[in-house]
Design a protein around this motif. Structure first.
Motif, PDB file in Angstrom:
ATOM      1  N   PHE A  95      31.484 -23.615  -9.515  1.00 36.33           N
ATOM      2  CA  PHE A  95      31.510 -22.656 -10.693  1.00 36.33           C
ATOM      3  C   PHE A  95      31.028 -21.398  -9.159  1.00 36.33           C
ATOM      4  O   PHE A  95      32.300 -20.373  -9.643  1.00 36.33           O
ATOM      5  N   ASP A  96      29.726 -21.593  -7.895  1.00 41.13           N
ATOM      6  CA  ASP A  96      29.947 -19.725  -7.789  1.00 41.13           C
ATOM      7  C   ASP A  96      31.679 -19.467  -6.786  1.00 41.13           C
ATOM      8  O   ASP A  96      31.385 -18.782  -6.883  1.00 41.13           O
ATOM      9  N   ALA A  97      32.115 -20.696  -5.972  1.00 44.24           N
ATOM     10  CA  ALA A  97      33.010 -20.670  -5.247  1.00 44.24           C
ATOM     11  C   ALA A  97      33.985 -20.401  -6.833  1.00 44.24           C
ATOM     12  O   ALA A  97      34.883 -18.658  -6.584  1.00 44.24           O
ATOM     13  N   ILE A  98      34.071 -20.249  -7.538  1.00 43.77           N
ATOM     14  CA  ILE A  98      35.525 -20.196  -8.149  1.00 43.77           C
ATOM     15  C   ILE A  98      34.869 -18.303  -9.308  1.00 43.77           C
ATOM     16  O   ILE A  98      35.511 -17.471  -8.843  1.00 43.77           O
ATOM     17  N   LYS A  99      33.830 -18.249  -9.379  1.00 42.71           N
ATOM     18  CA  LYS A  99      33.369 -17.091  -8.877  1.00 42.71           C
ATOM     19  C   LYS A  99      33.488 -16.129  -8.631  1.00 42.71           C
ATOM     20  O   LYS A  99      33.624 -14.162  -8.447  1.00 42.71           O
ATOM     21  N   LYS A 100      33.081 -16.401  -6.974  1.00 41.86           N
ATOM     22  CA  LYS A 100      33.154 -15.624  -5.956  1.00 41.86           C
ATOM     23  C   LYS A 100      34.641 -15.269  -5.920  1.00 41.86           C
ATOM     24  O   LYS A 100      34.842 -14.174  -5.105  1.00 41.86           O
ATOM     25  N   LEU A 101      35.755 -16.029  -5.936  1.00 39.86           N
ATOM     26  CA  LEU A 101      36.933 -15.510  -5.154  1.00 39.86           C
ATOM     27  C   LEU A 101      37.749 -14.784  -6.520  1.00 39.86           C
ATOM     28  O   LEU A 101      38.006 -13.545  -6.351  1.00 39.86           O
ATOM     29  N   ALA A 102      36.755 -15.139  -8.060  1.00 38.82           N
ATOM     30  CA  ALA A 102      37.485 -14.231  -8.987  1.00 38.82           C
ATOM     31  C   ALA A 102      36.905 -12.814  -8.855  1.00 38.82           C
ATOM     32  O   ALA A 102      37.631 -11.517  -9.389  1.00 38.82           O
ATOM     33  N   SER A 103      36.083 -12.176  -7.898  1.00 36.30           N
ATOM     34  CA  SER A 103      35.217 -11.517  -7.881  1.00 36.30           C
ATOM     35  C   SER A 103      35.998 -10.653  -6.795  1.00 36.30           C
ATOM     36  O   SER A 103      35.718  -9.113  -7.298  1.00 36.30           O
ATOM     37  N   GLU A 104      36.600 -10.895  -6.818  1.00 34.78           N
ATOM     38  CA  GLU A 104      37.170 -10.356  -5.000  1.00 34.78           C
ATOM     39  C   GLU A 104      38.678  -9.910  -4.547  1.00 34.78           C
ATOM     40  O   GLU A 104      38.800  -9.126  -4.240  1.00 34.78           O
ATOM     41  N   LYS A 105      39.091 -10.741  -5.760  1.00 32.23           N
ATOM     42  CA  LYS A 105      40.682 -10.887  -5.645  1.00 32.23           C
ATOM     43  C   LYS A 105      41.622 -11.321  -6.657  1.00 32.23           C
ATOM     44  O   LYS A 105      40.735 -12.592  -7.124  1.00 32.23           O
ATOM     45  N   SER A 106      42.272 -11.328  -7.129  1.00 31.42           N
ATOM     46  CA  SER A 106      43.306 -11.413  -7.852  1.00 31.42           C
ATOM     47  C   SER A 106      44.466 -12.845  -7.390  1.00 31.42           C
ATOM     48  O   SER A 106      44.521 -13.062  -6.115  1.00 31.42           O
ATOM     49  N   CYS A 107      44.113 -13.912  -7.935  1.00 31.37           N
ATOM     50  CA  CYS A 107      44.778 -15.245  -7.524  1.00 31.37           C
ATOM     51  C   CYS A 107      45.129 -16.351  -8.946  1.00 31.37           C
ATOM     52  O   CYS A 107      45.037 -16.099 -10.243  1.00 31.37           O
ATOM     53  N   VAL A 108      45.310 -17.618  -8.292  1.00 34.80           N
ATOM     54  CA  VAL A 108      45.919 -18.474  -9.978  1.00 34.80           C
ATOM     55  C   VAL A 108      44.503 -20.018  -8.925  1.00 34.80           C
ATOM     56  O   VAL A 108      44.381 -19.752  -8.351  1.00 34.80           O
ATOM     57  N   ILE A 109      44.352 -20.499 -10.699  1.00 32.18           N
ATOM     58  CA  ILE A 109      43.079 -21.335  -9.679  1.00 32.18           C
ATOM     59  C   ILE A 109      44.033 -22.571 -11.190  1.00 32.18           C
ATOM     60  O   ILE A 109      43.749 -22.641 -12.099  1.00 32.18           O
ATOM     61  N   VAL A 110      44.005 -23.724 -10.802  1.00 31.75           N
ATOM     62  CA  VAL A 110      44.546 -25.171 -10.438  1.00 31.75           C
ATOM     63  C   VAL A 110      43.496 -25.747 -11.234  1.00 31.75           C
ATOM     64  O   VAL A 110      42.793 -26.215 -10.207  1.00 31.75           O
ATOM     65  N   GLY A 111      43.115 -26.178 -12.159  1.00 31.62           N
ATOM     66  CA  GLY A 111      41.859 -26.678 -12.704  1.00 31.62           C
ATOM     67  C   GLY A 111      40.562 -26.789 -12.806  1.00 31.62           C
ATOM     68  O   GLY A 111      40.293 -25.412 -12.404  1.00 31.62           O
ATOM     69  N   ARG A 112      39.729 -27.962 -12.770  1.00 26.78           N
ATOM     70  CA  ARG A 112      38.023 -27.450 -12.101  1.00 26.78           C
ATOM     71  C   ARG A 112      37.656 -26.792 -13.665  1.00 26.78           C
ATOM     72  O   ARG A 112      36.774 -25.866 -13.047  1.00 26.78           O
ATOM     73  N   CYS A 113      37.732 -26.550 -14.559  1.00 26.13           N
ATOM     74  CA  CYS A 113      37.433 -26.035 -15.174  1.00 26.13           C
ATOM     75  C   CYS A 113      37.180 -24.416 -14.968  1.00 26.13           C
ATOM     76  O   CYS A 113      36.282 -23.888 -15.612  1.00 26.13           O
ATOM     77  N   ALA A 114      37.958 -24.171 -14.294  1.00 28.94           N
ATOM     78  CA  ALA A 114      38.124 -22.024 -13.921  1.00 28.94           C
ATOM     79  C   ALA A 114      38.039 -21.523 -14.646  1.00 28.94           C
ATOM     80  O   ALA A 114      37.432 -20.685 -15.674  1.00 28.94           O
ATOM     81  N   ASP A 115      38.650 -21.995 -16.200  1.00 29.81           N
ATOM     82  CA  ASP A 115      38.985 -21.050 -17.055  1.00 29.81           C
ATOM     83  C   ASP A 115      37.478 -20.839 -17.955  1.00 29.81           C
ATOM     84  O   ASP A 115      37.155 -19.528 -18.516  1.00 29.81           O
ATOM     85  N   TYR A 116      36.681 -21.694 -17.924  1.00 28.25           N
ATOM     86  CA  TYR A 116      35.410 -21.852 -18.630  1.00 28.25           C
ATOM     87  C   TYR A 116      34.718 -21.245 -17.289  1.00 28.25           C
ATOM     88  O   TYR A 116      33.322 -20.509 -17.958  1.00 28.25           O
ATOM     89  N   ALA A 117      34.156 -21.296 -16.202  1.00 30.84           N
ATOM     90  CA  ALA A 117      33.458 -21.000 -15.018  1.00 30.84           C
ATOM     91  C   ALA A 117      33.760 -18.876 -15.263  1.00 30.84           C
ATOM     92  O   ALA A 117      32.823 -18.680 -15.079  1.00 30.84           O
ATOM     93  N   LEU A 118      34.765 -18.579 -15.480  1.00 34.27           N
ATOM     94  CA  LEU A 118      35.207 -17.037 -15.296  1.00 34.27           C
ATOM     95  C   LEU A 118      35.336 -17.295 -17.524  1.00 34.27           C
ATOM     96  O   LEU A 118      35.662 -15.817 -17.742  1.00 34.27           O
ATOM     97  N   ALA A 119      34.390 -17.076 -18.296  1.00 31.19           N
ATOM     98  CA  ALA A 119      34.752 -17.073 -19.130  1.00 31.19           C
ATOM     99  C   ALA A 119      34.500 -15.462 -19.342  1.00 31.19           C
ATOM    100  O   ALA A 119      34.939 -15.259 -20.470  1.00 31.19           O
ATOM    101  N   ASP A 120      33.514 -15.216 -18.439  1.00 30.88           N
ATOM    102  CA  ASP A 120      32.737 -13.494 -18.752  1.00 30.88           C
ATOM    103  C   ASP A 120      33.811 -12.873 -17.975  1.00 30.88           C
ATOM    104  O   ASP A 120      32.848 -11.607 -17.657  1.00 30.88           O
TER     105      ASP A 120
END
Length: 214
Positions: A95-120
């Motif tokens: 979850f921390d890695a997903i949030k860090k990615l989203a805060s740094e750059k645009s990207c596409v994430i497959v699976g791993r509850c990424a939509d939930y991790a980035l709900a905010d």
């Protein structure tokens, strides 16, 4: 962070979701993260990458789940705990890695509850890819080089694992239209057509978000 566009992809086995994610990333000029997230999470947390692979998208005990959610809700990070169970660390590290990615750059994430991790996160488009049974089975046979019976067995087990993981760690239901911004049948659009639809939808959502703020 507000300027980054993140597209998350949930997918049924055989639906072509991973390929759609890769094609999306190519069209957007960004990176697509699937199992690459495991390496990132391992690097940031200091945990062995093999542990992430072993526990990838796998739910754990209900007791452990309660520990995970209680700690995560209080803002603790994977690196901040030395005594917690390994599954707990892995969950938080991803979850921390997903949030860090989203805060740094645009990207596409497959699976791993990424939509939930980035709900905010404001600029996230959550997508679920499904497909017709025959098309999914044909793709599974081609991918794994197996007969129809084995392809069906792999598909059922894979979807069960993904569903259990998603339902377990999120407050939503895997594959339920209410859990995503957009649900798409790749058998209807084709893989390239799915990319077109998702990009058009993302543009509409971003425009609507801007209008709501005015």
């Amino acid at each position: 962070m507000n300027g980054n566009l993140i597209i998350t992809i949930g997918r049924q086995s055989g639906s072509g979701g991973k390929v759609i994610g890769q094609k999306l990333a190519e069209r957007m000029g960004v990176e697509c993260y699937d199992k690459e997230l495991l390496s990132l999470a391992a690097k940031h947390s200091g945990l062995c990458e093999e542990l992430f692979e072993k526990h990838d998208e796998r739910p754990t005990s209900s007791f452990l789940y309660s520990l995970v959610m209680d700690s995560y809700s209080m803002g603790y990070t994977a690196s901040g705990y030395s005594d917690m169970p390994i599954n707990h660390k892995i969950f938080l590290a991803q979850f921390d890695a997903i949030k860090k990615l989203a805060s740094e750059k645009s990207c596409v994430i497959v699976g791993r509850c990424a939509d939930y991790a980035l709900a905010d996160f404001p600029n996230v488009v959550s997508v679920f890819i499904c497909g017709d049974e025959n098309d999914k089975l044909a793709r599974m046979q081609e991918t794994y080089k197996v007969d129809l019976s084995k392809a069906k067995d792999i598909m059922i087990k894979s979807d069960k694992k993904r569903s259990s993981y998603y339902n377990y760690y999120s407050n939503k239901k895997w594959g339920d239209p209410r859990s995503y911004d957009l649900c798409l049948n790749s058998s209807v659009t084709g893989l390239d057509g799915a990319v077109d639809v998702i990009l058009s939808f993302a543009e509409v959502k971003q425009r609507w978000n801007k209008e709501k703020k005015q």
